[in-house]
Scaffold this motif. Structure first.
Motif, PDB file in Angstrom:
ATOM      1  N   GLU A  40      36.921 -27.450  -2.924  1.00  0.00           N
ATOM      2  CA  GLU A  40      36.331 -28.580  -2.209  1.00  0.00           C
ATOM      3  C   GLU A  40      35.194 -29.165  -3.047  1.00  0.00           C
ATOM      4  O   GLU A  40      34.380 -28.432  -3.596  1.00  0.00           O
ATOM      5  CB  GLU A  40      35.794 -28.080  -0.863  1.00  0.00           C
ATOM      6  CG  GLU A  40      35.213 -29.149   0.019  1.00  0.00           C
ATOM      7  CD  GLU A  40      34.719 -28.576   1.345  1.00  0.00           C
ATOM      8  OE1 GLU A  40      35.092 -29.134   2.383  1.00  0.00           O
ATOM      9  OE2 GLU A  40      33.978 -27.567   1.333  1.00  0.00           O
ATOM     10  N   LYS A  41      35.125 -30.467  -3.142  1.00  0.00           N
ATOM     11  CA  LYS A  41      34.017 -31.113  -3.848  1.00  0.00           C
ATOM     12  C   LYS A  41      32.811 -31.197  -2.922  1.00  0.00           C
ATOM     13  O   LYS A  41      32.947 -31.252  -1.697  1.00  0.00           O
ATOM     14  CB  LYS A  41      34.432 -32.500  -4.315  1.00  0.00           C
ATOM     15  CG  LYS A  41      35.495 -32.440  -5.392  1.00  0.00           C
ATOM     16  CD  LYS A  41      35.767 -33.808  -5.949  1.00  0.00           C
ATOM     17  CE  LYS A  41      36.748 -33.670  -7.103  1.00  0.00           C
ATOM     18  NZ  LYS A  41      36.817 -34.877  -7.890  1.00  0.00           N
ATOM     19  N   SER A  42      31.623 -31.213  -3.508  1.00  0.00           N
ATOM     20  CA  SER A  42      30.392 -31.177  -2.712  1.00  0.00           C
ATOM     21  C   SER A  42      30.257 -32.382  -1.785  1.00  0.00           C
ATOM     22  O   SER A  42      29.725 -32.252  -0.684  1.00  0.00           O
ATOM     23  CB  SER A  42      29.166 -31.038  -3.609  1.00  0.00           C
ATOM     24  OG  SER A  42      29.033 -32.151  -4.472  1.00  0.00           O
TER      25      SER A  42
END
Length: 144
Positions: free
Chosen positions: A45-47
């Motif tokens: 997951e990207k921030s």
């Protein structure tokens, strides 16, 4: 223990910032402390995806990311235990502008229920309220 990657969202209303109010042990003792809404980045997951998910999971609200601010590295001790967070910080807004009228928000996370309140930036800068993660006060002074 390994470092934890997480993300936090700063949301402002005039000279107030929305912060989760927690009580318990922290690196400066025992008592109340404050932290922006956010949480752990999941594998894959990207921030920026994380911060949107966390606001929805914890407050039940949708946000819009205005901008990426910075990354903070926070190494802290609670008694003999060391913690290490690498935190991505974003400036965010509520999608629903009416939410800025709320005095507080219920924060639900797993088995824990707290609240998020609007805290005057001045109270944080004067040290009247304890803000985490470490380094966020300096960032508030520089950026806002």
């Amino acid at each position: 223990m390994y470092p934890r990657a997480n993300t936090l969202g700063l949301i402002f209303k005039d000279n107030f910032i929305l912060l989760e109010e927690q009580e318990g042990k922290h690196s400066k003792g025992i008592g109340y402390y404050y932290r922006p809404i956010g949480g752990t980045i999941e594998l894959g997951e990207k921030s920026d995806e994380t911060i949107i998910r966390e606001f929805y999971e914890e407050l039940g609200v949708e946000i819009v990311i205005k901008s990426y601010i910075s990354c903070l590295e926070n190494i802290f001790y609670i008694y003999e235990n060391v913690g290490h967070e690498i935190t991505q910080i974003y400036l965010v807004d509520f999608k629903d502008k009416d939410l800025y009228q709320n005095e507080y928000f219920i924060v639900s996370e797993k088995n824990k229920v707290t609240r998020a309140i609007w805290v005057a930036k001045e109270e944080l800068l004067l040290g009247n309220k304890i803000l985490y993660p470490n380094g966020l006060i300096d960032l508030l002074i520089e950026e806002f």
